[in-house]
Design an enzyme around this catalytic site. Sequence first.
Site, PDB file in Angstrom:
ATOM      1  N   HIS A 204     -30.467 -15.002 -41.482  1.00 42.64           N
ATOM      2  CA  HIS A 204     -30.812 -14.058 -40.407  1.00 42.64           C
ATOM      3  C   HIS A 204     -29.530 -13.286 -40.134  1.00 42.64           C
ATOM      4  O   HIS A 204     -28.598 -13.821 -39.540  1.00 42.64           O
ATOM      5  CB  HIS A 204     -31.260 -14.859 -39.180  1.00 42.64           C
ATOM      6  CG  HIS A 204     -31.305 -14.073 -37.901  1.00 42.64           C
ATOM      7  ND1 HIS A 204     -32.184 -13.042 -37.688  1.00 42.64           N
ATOM      8  CD2 HIS A 204     -30.595 -14.177 -36.758  1.00 42.64           C
ATOM      9  CE1 HIS A 204     -32.002 -12.546 -36.471  1.00 42.64           C
ATOM     10  NE2 HIS A 204     -31.045 -13.219 -35.885  1.00 42.64           N
TER      11      HIS A 204
ATOM     12  N   HIS B  18     -35.707 -10.028 -42.665  1.00 43.29           N
ATOM     13  CA  HIS B  18     -35.949  -8.867 -41.784  1.00 43.29           C
ATOM     14  C   HIS B  18     -34.762  -7.917 -41.627  1.00 43.29           C
ATOM     15  O   HIS B  18     -34.219  -7.742 -40.531  1.00 43.29           O
ATOM     16  CB  HIS B  18     -36.488  -9.286 -40.414  1.00 43.29           C
ATOM     17  CG  HIS B  18     -35.792 -10.435 -39.734  1.00 43.29           C
ATOM     18  ND1 HIS B  18     -36.481 -11.319 -38.958  1.00 43.29           N
ATOM     19  CD2 HIS B  18     -34.508 -10.820 -39.691  1.00 43.29           C
ATOM     20  CE1 HIS B  18     -35.619 -12.207 -38.466  1.00 43.29           C
ATOM     21  NE2 HIS B  18     -34.432 -11.913 -38.896  1.00 43.29           N
TER      22      HIS B  18
ATOM     23  N   ASP C  53     -42.987 -12.025 -39.881  1.00 37.89           N
ATOM     24  CA  ASP C  53     -42.108 -12.458 -38.791  1.00 37.89           C
ATOM     25  C   ASP C  53     -42.915 -12.918 -37.569  1.00 37.89           C
ATOM     26  O   ASP C  53     -42.465 -12.800 -36.435  1.00 37.89           O
ATOM     27  CB  ASP C  53     -41.183 -11.309 -38.372  1.00 37.89           C
ATOM     28  CG  ASP C  53     -39.725 -11.733 -38.373  1.00 37.89           C
ATOM     29  OD1 ASP C  53     -39.478 -12.948 -38.471  1.00 37.89           O
ATOM     30  OD2 ASP C  53     -38.859 -10.855 -38.274  1.00 37.89           O
TER      31      ASP C  53
END
Lengths: 430, 334
Positions: free
Chosen positions: A184, A237, A310
């Site tokens: 992340h 993401h 997500d």
Amino acid sequence: MTLKTPPGRIAYVNARLLDPATGLDAMGGVLTDGEFIADAGAGLFDGQIPEDATLIDCHGKCLSPGLVDMRIQISGRDFENVGASAVAGGVTTAVCLPSTTPIIDDRAVVEFVARAARKAGLVKVYPYGALTKGLQGEELAEMGLLAESGAVAFTDAVNAVANARTMAQALSYAATFGLMLVQHPEEPSLAEEGAMNEGETATRLGLTGIPKEAELIIIERDLRLAQMTGGRLHFAHVSTGESLDLIRAAKDRGVSVTCDTAPPYFALNETAVGDYRTFAKLSPPLRAEADREAIVQGLQDGTIDAIASDHTPKSEDMKRLPFADAADGGLGMETLLATTLELVHNGHLNLLEALGLITQHPADLLGLPAGRLKGGAAADLIVFDPDRGWKVSAGELRSKAKNTPFDGRPMQGRVLKTVIDGRLVFDLDA
Amino acid sequence: MLAWGRRRAYSAAMSKTPFDSSVFPQRHLLGIEGLSPLDISLLLDRADEYVELNRSVGGKLDTLAGRTVINLFFESSTRTRTSFELAGKRLGSDVINMSVSTSSIKKGETLIDTAMTLNAMHPDVLVVRHGSSGAVKLLSEKVNCAVVNAGDGRHEHPTQALLDALTIRRRKGHLDGLQVAICGDILHSRVARSNIHLLNTMGARVRLIAPKTLLPAEAERLGAEVFHDMKAGLKDCDIVMMLRLQTERMKTNFFPTVREYYHFFGLDYAKLEAAKSDALIMHPGPMNRGVEIASDVADDIGRSAIREQVEMGVAVRMACLEVLTLNLEHESVA
């Protein structure tokens, strides 16, 4: 649930078959036998449908492999709720972050999650393993053992591994077993107390901004570490244009790196926060319009390897708070297909390219037996209408939590039927 | 007798003023952003009348008789809360003060719960201060009464901007065309944001002077010229607004020491020389003397309007309470 009943043989006829893995896009049929696809193809049932097969007429709509969602969060241990959202969105395989209760940092928990998911039925859930114990970013989790038990890759979920040395060691160790790490990308000290993208909107609203550099710094650092260690790295993401520049350049020089993005980052920008709409409070934060455009570009040119929903359910109590105090995250599975199809309707991708990003590509990245439409593959299928119009209404979603950032958005494209292991588990018009 | 006579005179004086609040199109006063020049002028004109009346006669009006104003403060405040309390009482309303930081929040009650509880008591106006940007807006969506934002996080503090504008207008005669410098901790300041919006709306030109660490990203996009040097920024300014250094909102390293901050960004006579000779000095209070402003400058009777700002505060809040309450009346008639 009729899960225990053997599904028998089912013939799907009059369908537009779409298989990104083979490039198949033709009218035809699929025959499933039990939990597997017996055969699929353009001229499959010419004149003769097996007598013992149940017939399902697709009325010319699209039939493709079920969607593979490579990043969802399960709140606590709510597997049943996740299944209902998944099948309504056409997701037949989902990979859950290790931030469940308990955290997936022990092989017993991997087995527990697998069992709980099987028991709940519906969607096939594969777990990520924790990269560090307790997701604390300090001691490495037992990645080898977790992988043996079924963890498909390793990540600290919504936490970035902040310490460069820890990340270098993790990449290096994981490479021993050929395991992939998912980061992340957000430098925690730069994102601290941040509530939305840094810039004019945050300044106007009086909210603490998270600069895009928080993402860029970790991406630059980890690309160096991946190159140094030969580790296999994936960024989750990705949300800024410059992130893609970095990843594109690294791919060109042969670094073993891939990345995904989520629909909010190509379908929305920071203005969705509007007047403190906490449903638009996501992590990473929604970015500027130029970044959104760059993400679309990255999907077109292949820099971005997959789209993940997500999916992050958050209760009303965690969202109906002053913006800075509200939880991050939005639902995603029930809108995954429709938001991805926006890329097709807007002329950015063709239908097979778009579907590939939510079927074959994520399955291949994680080595999952999914995302294929061919004899011998699991009978995980969806029937969808790429043109059917509908409007997202948070209250009508199957999920118990209602926190969709797309509430009120008109969509084009909807899942009509979802089939998992040969069984019809969702039928919109039934 | 005397009190009664005064009150008669007061009421008579106010009733002479023709006033139609139905032209104020807002249900709540949540911020300056979005108000039109007309909305702002209406509030300032009305407040102007209250200044004169507050000075000339004592006693209470009965404009808001029977109305209930609740001061709901999630952050501690003496000045603003007292100012609203006085404004409400001068208009004849019942005023109740609630400091929530010391009661329910500690018991785990959420903002929404508090709002619902108070709403059930049917107040007419809620005056709310909260430490989180957007919290007052969130609360306003859950109640039936009018809501006045008395400061939310770093977002807005509309009555402070209005009282600043009234102070300037009374001293300078107008707002348009004035060059105003806002100096200091812009990053943490809701006062700065409300003032930037108001001054721009009314045709003044705004400069921001601060070290880069105390400026929010893209501050110039709000409609201001940005300076990092006091003398350069103050050059030819008509108004110098100093902001309080909000050390309670800072963790570390926004600047090295107070001594260094004062050296470069504290307002003293040497820096003030760059401004126009009749430049007005303002500060929303409470002041940190010797941190952002020198004591002698703050107390300069000829230049400093700091005490006057406090007086204007009561008048502006009277105008706001009146206008919003009259809106409620129109609503109940309609």
